[in-house]
Motif scaffolding. Structure first.
Motif, PDB file in Angstrom:
ATOM      1  N   GLU A 233      -1.746   9.695  -0.803  1.00 58.51           N
ATOM      2  CA  GLU A 233      -3.061   9.986  -0.243  1.00 58.51           C
ATOM      3  C   GLU A 233      -3.086  11.251   0.990  1.00 58.51           C
ATOM      4  O   GLU A 233      -4.364  11.646   1.134  1.00 58.51           O
TER       5      GLU A 233
ATOM      6  N   ASN B 200     -17.066   2.019  -4.616  1.00 59.07           N
ATOM      7  CA  ASN B 200     -16.852   2.118  -3.007  1.00 59.07           C
ATOM      8  C   ASN B 200     -17.767   1.001  -2.196  1.00 59.07           C
ATOM      9  O   ASN B 200     -17.423   1.040  -1.181  1.00 59.07           O
TER      10      ASN B 200
ATOM     11  N   SER C  38       0.975  -1.187  -0.020  1.00 60.88           N
ATOM     12  CA  SER C  38      -0.135  -0.025   0.112  1.00 60.88           C
ATOM     13  C   SER C  38       0.745   1.294  -0.091  1.00 60.88           C
ATOM     14  O   SER C  38       0.242   2.330  -0.495  1.00 60.88           O
TER      15      SER C  38
ATOM     16  N   TYR D 280      -4.812   0.201  -7.380  1.00 67.25           N
ATOM     17  CA  TYR D 280      -5.902  -0.465  -6.509  1.00 67.25           C
ATOM     18  C   TYR D 280      -6.988   0.777  -6.088  1.00 67.25           C
ATOM     19  O   TYR D 280      -8.232   0.443  -5.728  1.00 67.25           O
ATOM     20  N   GLU D 281      -6.790   2.038  -6.112  1.00 72.06           N
ATOM     21  CA  GLU D 281      -7.353   3.228  -5.824  1.00 72.06           C
ATOM     22  C   GLU D 281      -7.275   4.187  -6.876  1.00 72.06           C
ATOM     23  O   GLU D 281      -5.932   4.355  -7.364  1.00 72.06           O
TER      24      GLU D 281
ATOM     25  N   ASP E 297     -16.731   2.321   3.491  1.00 71.33           N
ATOM     26  CA  ASP E 297     -16.249   3.584   2.824  1.00 71.33           C
ATOM     27  C   ASP E 297     -17.657   4.401   1.991  1.00 71.33           C
ATOM     28  O   ASP E 297     -17.514   5.461   2.117  1.00 71.33           O
TER      29      ASP E 297
ATOM     30  N   HIS F 215       0.921   5.437  -4.427  1.00 70.75           N
ATOM     31  CA  HIS F 215      -0.275   5.826  -3.494  1.00 70.75           C
ATOM     32  C   HIS F 215       0.129   7.059  -2.818  1.00 70.75           C
ATOM     33  O   HIS F 215       0.900   7.216  -2.036  1.00 70.75           O
TER      34      HIS F 215
ATOM     35  N   ASN G   9      -5.656   8.254  -5.133  1.00 68.51           N
ATOM     36  CA  ASN G   9      -6.358   8.419  -3.899  1.00 68.51           C
ATOM     37  C   ASN G   9      -5.850   9.590  -2.898  1.00 68.51           C
ATOM     38  O   ASN G   9      -5.362   9.871  -1.778  1.00 68.51           O
TER      39      ASN G   9
ATOM     40  N   VAL H 254     -13.575   4.684  -5.464  1.00 66.32           N
ATOM     41  CA  VAL H 254     -12.096   4.742  -5.056  1.00 66.32           C
ATOM     42  C   VAL H 254     -11.429   3.478  -5.424  1.00 66.32           C
ATOM     43  O   VAL H 254     -10.139   3.387  -6.131  1.00 66.32           O
ATOM     44  N   TYR H 255     -11.965   2.277  -5.214  1.00 63.06           N
ATOM     45  CA  TYR H 255     -11.404   0.811  -5.470  1.00 63.06           C
ATOM     46  C   TYR H 255     -11.787   0.413  -6.770  1.00 63.06           C
ATOM     47  O   TYR H 255     -12.731   0.560  -7.434  1.00 63.06           O
TER      48      TYR H 255
END
Length: 545
Positions: A287, A454, A238, A418-419, A472, A285, A313, A373-374
């Motif tokens: 965020e 989501n 992540s 993945y996001e 989420d 990632h 993200n 998001v996903y």
């Protein structure tokens, strides 16, 4: 001397002995002199030539060895020490929140000939036939008085911190809270990085599966299974240098692009730092940002700087406190942030798109996280294409990439997820346009997009446990509509991810709003590589501000 960083770092037997300190949600110190271990950290994340670097190391071994080398296309050890005296320092139970507090163990000065990049710090210790090896990363930029390169890679250190589970807690889960298993709104920079953030073996799975789940089969998460099996943090996929920025830096070096490498936290402390460069690059990632970090990017672009964002993200506003030693983010419980109801309420650590922050990400990078998001994670668009559908193939970013209207970019390399981030949009004559109800402006051009969600689909497979679920979507429904009902949940389950282009004031922004763009570079997707070159070539020609 050149070493291959893809070889095994620790024998399986030694790793198995260390595995008992790996909990289901964190890695941390054994707090037991009988367990062989070594960990270390530095007070700062990034340095320049001439800066003094202090290492704070704790080990149960009588002696330890140190190796530091630049983690580029080839790894060359540049500083080695052996037989350093080992000391096992007490580690507070709340070290993940307040820091380890270990004393300085070793120090050195960054030499003038160290070129910009990520520098892997390796700590090794041995006791009899057992040995252990752990890692740290420092970022090195060019000296202030040196001519800057055209590009600067800004590492997502806000997100690294948010996911760093070393010592017990992060912004997701941990040992804090009334029941001892709650996320911490405060995390410390003064602790080691969790295992897998700085170095990974070749073949460590990424967050996205390389192939979609087959209908009727239980969904799997190979990266978590791998992490449990080998004693790494389940958060390694992540965030961190090893999963994201490293791959972009190595690709860019191989292509001949000259980069500085800095921490996102550097923009908080020195908002004018970007002004040295023609193009600021963000990958992976990314965020968590403070308001000051965003201010720095906004001012840079408005004055003529260019931004290439191959990242996804852009969701949470943070606060950096205690002279950079802590990061604060109350996230889903932002109403408990001490700044709520004060004249500093705009700095509450919640979602950018939600009151009282009310600063949609589209105002900075052209896209919003809550419109994602996903994608490709578990049963969240688990059977999706894995790429972006092209809508405006005539845009300069696609020159020479061989894409046409309706083609899917990056599917074989699985770059979508993945996001992802997107916008509220409408279609006219087969082309998407921003509706501008979510902070976007009409000048933002949507080049490509894909679908996200989501709410994780429940296919009724026996024994399957949903990882994402609907939490989420419930949060989004509550903050956007004021209540969670079947109707508001339905309105919040659909999302999208986009590639957008935007001329803003004197500068320009290109955003491929996905965490996994680097997968296209790792897997040598020729179209993804060509688009990356097009963006860098165009943006690197500017003179900066």
């Amino acid at each position: 001397m050149t070493k291959d960083l893809n070889g095994p770092a620790i024998t399986p037997r030694t790793r198995a002995k260390a595995r008992h300190i790996l909990d289901h949600y964190y890695i941390g110190p054994a707090r037991d002199d009988s367990v062989l271990e070594i960990w270390g950290y530095t007070p700062e994340m990034s340095y320049a030539p001439g800066d003094r670097v202090a290492l704070h190391v704790s080990t149960t071994a009588a002696e330890w060895d140190l190796e530091i080398g630049r983690d580029g296309l080839a790894y060359h050890p540049l500083l080695t020490e052996t037989g350093l005296p080992g000391v096992h320092h007490p580690t507070p139970e709340d070290c993940s929140v307040k820091g380890c507090g270990w004393p300085e163990t070793y120090a050195f000065t960054i030499p003038d000939d160290w070129t910009p990049g990520g520098y892997l710090v390796t700590f090794r210790a041995q006791r009899g036939d057992d040995r252990v090896e752990e890692h740290h990363i420092i970022l090195v930029r060019s000296a202030p008085e040196a001519p800057p390169p055209p590009y600067v890679l800004v590492c997502a250190t806000g997100t690294w911190l948010a996911y760093n589970c070393w010592g017990g807690s992060n912004h997701y889960e941990g040992i804090t809270g009334p029941n001892g298993n709650a996320f911490s709104a405060v995390v410390s920079t003064q602790r080691p990085w969790t295992r897998g953030f700085c170095r990974l073996p070749e073949g460590a799975p990424r967050a996205l599966r390389e192939e979609p789940t087959r209908p009727g089969e239980m969904v799997r998460y190979p990266y978590m299974e791998w992490a449990y099996a080998y004693g790494y943090s389940k958060k390694y996929a992540s965030a961190g240098w090893a999963s994201y920025e490293r791959h972009f830096a190595r690709w860019a070096e191989g292509e001949g692009y000259a980069f500085d490498v800095i921490a996102l936290h550097d923009l908080h402390r020195d908002p004018g730092l970007l002004n040295r460069y023609a193009c600021a690059v963000f990958v992976g990632h990314d965020e968590y940002w403070s308001a000051q970090m965003r201010d720095a990017v906004d001012a840079y672009v408005e004055a003529g700087g260019n931004v290439a964002r191959f990242a996804g993200n852009f969701l949470w506003q943070t606060r950096i406190e205690d002279e950079g030693r802590t990061q604060v983010c109350y996230k889903y419980i932002a109403d408990q942030d001490p700044l709520m109801g004060t004249d500093r309420e705009h700095l509450v650590s919640g979602a950018f798109e939600v009151a009282p922050v009310d600063r949609p990400g589209a105002l900075t990078f052209g896209v919003n996280a809550l419109r994602g998001v996903y994608a490709g994670l578990g049963n969240c668009v688990g059977g999706g294409t894995g790429g972006f559908t092209i809508y405006r193939p005539g845009h300069w970013a696609f020159d020479g990439a061989g894409v046409g209207y309706g083609d899917v970019l990056g599917a074989r390399a699985r770059i979508f997820g993945y996001e992802v981030d997107g916008l509220d949009y409408r279609f006219e004559d087969g082309l998407p346009f921003p509706t501008c109800v979510d902070g976007a402006v009409p000048e933002i051009e949507i080049l490509a997009m894909g679908l996200a969600t989501n709410i994780e689909a429940d296919h009724g497979v026996w024994g399957e446990t949903l990882y994402i679920g609907s939490a989420d979507a419930a949060f989004k429904a509550q903050v956007l509509f004021g209540k969670v009902t079947p109707e508001t949940l339905d309105a919040c389950q659909r999302g999208n991810g986009m590639i957008v282009s935007w001329r803003r004031h004197k500068g320009e922004i290109f955003t491929a709003a996905t965490c996994e763009w680097v997968a296209g570079l790792i897997r040598q997707d020729v179209q993804v590589e060509q688009i990356t070159r097009n963006v860098l070539d165009r943006f690197g020609k500017a003179t900066g501000t």
